[in-house]
Each structure stands twice: as structure tokens, then as C-alpha cells.
Design a protein around this motif. Sequence first.
Motif: not given
Length: 305
Positions: A119-125, A131-134, A298-299
Motif C-alpha cells: 500500500p505504501v509503494l505508490p507514494s514511495f515510487l 529509483l528502480r525497485l525489485t 518511508h516504511l
Amino acid sequence: MDDPDRVSAEMDKLSVMHAFRRIVERGSFARAADDLGVSAALLSRQVKLLEQSFGTTLLTRTTRSMSLTEAGQIYYDEAARILDNVAAVENRIRDGAGAVRGHLKVNASTSFGQTVIAPVLPSFLDAYPDLRLTLSLDDRVVDMVEGGFDVSIRIRPAMPDSALVTRKIGLMRQRIYAAPAYLERAGVPGKPDDIVNHRVIGFLLADHLTTWTLHGPLDAITLDLDPPVRVGNSLVLRDLLIAGQGIGTLTDFVSNEAVARGELVRVLPDYELPAPEIFAVTASRLGMDAKVTAFLDHLRAALRG
């Protein structure tokens, strides 16, 4: 003025060091090549040229295994130290400029990844578009170095001593739950000992699969259990409880929504299991760089919210 050919040669040495380190830590030319986006043949040629330049063998290879020679171990240790120092300097410069970029590789359990991280990934990205994220979700503990992860989020009562660096970033509550329909049918436990007469759904990967230590108002009570149903995913366990299949333990990030909807209720509300902590784990060599720091900040904010 610097000689361009000399500068290029020095950069090539760093590239070869990085490739050699990745080969050793991944234990395979093919896996290292996948990580680096090059061919395994190219890495093999680089190592061969490196060995020729030293006049000695660094890696002994067979069709099934690979190991470092004494000279190879020395080169690996020194190359890792040099690369870490270079990375530390680069990170300090990036941090000073407020830049968060590169490729962040995160590992977490399936339930925590789906219910808390996703749920928090959109705001983080959105905050860090360069940033690239896996994000890899796995309920079993993975090898950080072999997996090439920058950070792993693990939920445990305590972390064992190891070469890994652990940081506590939060705390979870672990309580007992069941569906109202199950309790209406099977009865509501009035004391901890009553649990042994109920159908317990166990979490395979938990430390308390067959032994529950319940902390209450006055003391702790230990129950020895033999769950007839055992699952390896806490989201599946939650859904079985909602379906009225029995009694089980859940962390609050898994149970909160179901409780709010009235699908689950707490059993023995004066008792709970030891609270598991949320740890951010990094490999000691990799440490904390700007992208890991940004992700954990962020987390933490999400966990506080």
C-alpha cells in the motif's frame, strides 16, 4: 592532466573487481551474469584475463562446483573492501545532494509485503522517480548475499547473532483470533487451558507452532498443542479463521482489517503471545545507503501511521 587511457584502465579494474565479487557471492557465473546484465562468457573471459595478469589461479572450477584459491580469497577480500569504500564515498556524495537512485532490491514475507509494503509503494515510487525497485516476497528466510538483496524485512521475536546487520523498525502484537461463527459453534474459551480442546490452525514457519506461551495479567502460561491444520502463509491462516475453521494466532497487521469488519474477534483478550519485532536486515558489507535509508524511513512512517 589525467591520461584518458589511464583513467579508463582504472575504471575497468573496478568493473572487473565488481564482476569477480558478484561471481563469488552468487556462486555462479550464470547468476552473476544475470545480475550484471552481461553474458557468462564475458565474465569467464574477464576472470581468465585477470588470472593471467596475476600469473595465478583465483577460482577453481568444475562442472558442478566453484571455489576460491588462497590467492582468490585474498583478491576477493581486498576487492570487496575497495568497492565498499568507493560505494561509501559515492553514497555520501549522493546523500549530500539528496539523490536517491539506483536499483533497490527488497525482500519481505508475503503477508507483510502484501498488507504493509504494497500500500505504501505508490507514494514511495512517486517520491523517488529515479529509483528502480525489485520487491521479492518469500515466507522463508532467504540468503541476503546470494539473493543480491539490499534489505530484508523480517518479523521475529528476536534475531539470532550473525554477520548480518539488523535494525528494529517496529513492533507487532500477536494475539489469538477466531470467527464469531466458530465460537458460537465450538464455545468461547474462558481460560488458556481451554484452547487444547479447540481446533487450532497453526502457522508452519512460526516459532510457536506447537507451543504457545501466553502472557496474561499475572503470569505466563505455556500450552503444548498439536494443530491438525498447519499452513505456511499467514494470509491463508487468516482466511481459514474467517471461514470458521478454528482458532489461531495472527499479528495485528494481518488481523486488523478482519477485526474491523467483524469477521474475527479476539479470543482470551487478556492474553497474548510475545510481541514479534520488525527488523530491517542488511548484509554487513553493504550497509545502509541512501536508497535503503529512504525506503526504511518511508516504511517507518507507514508503521507509525
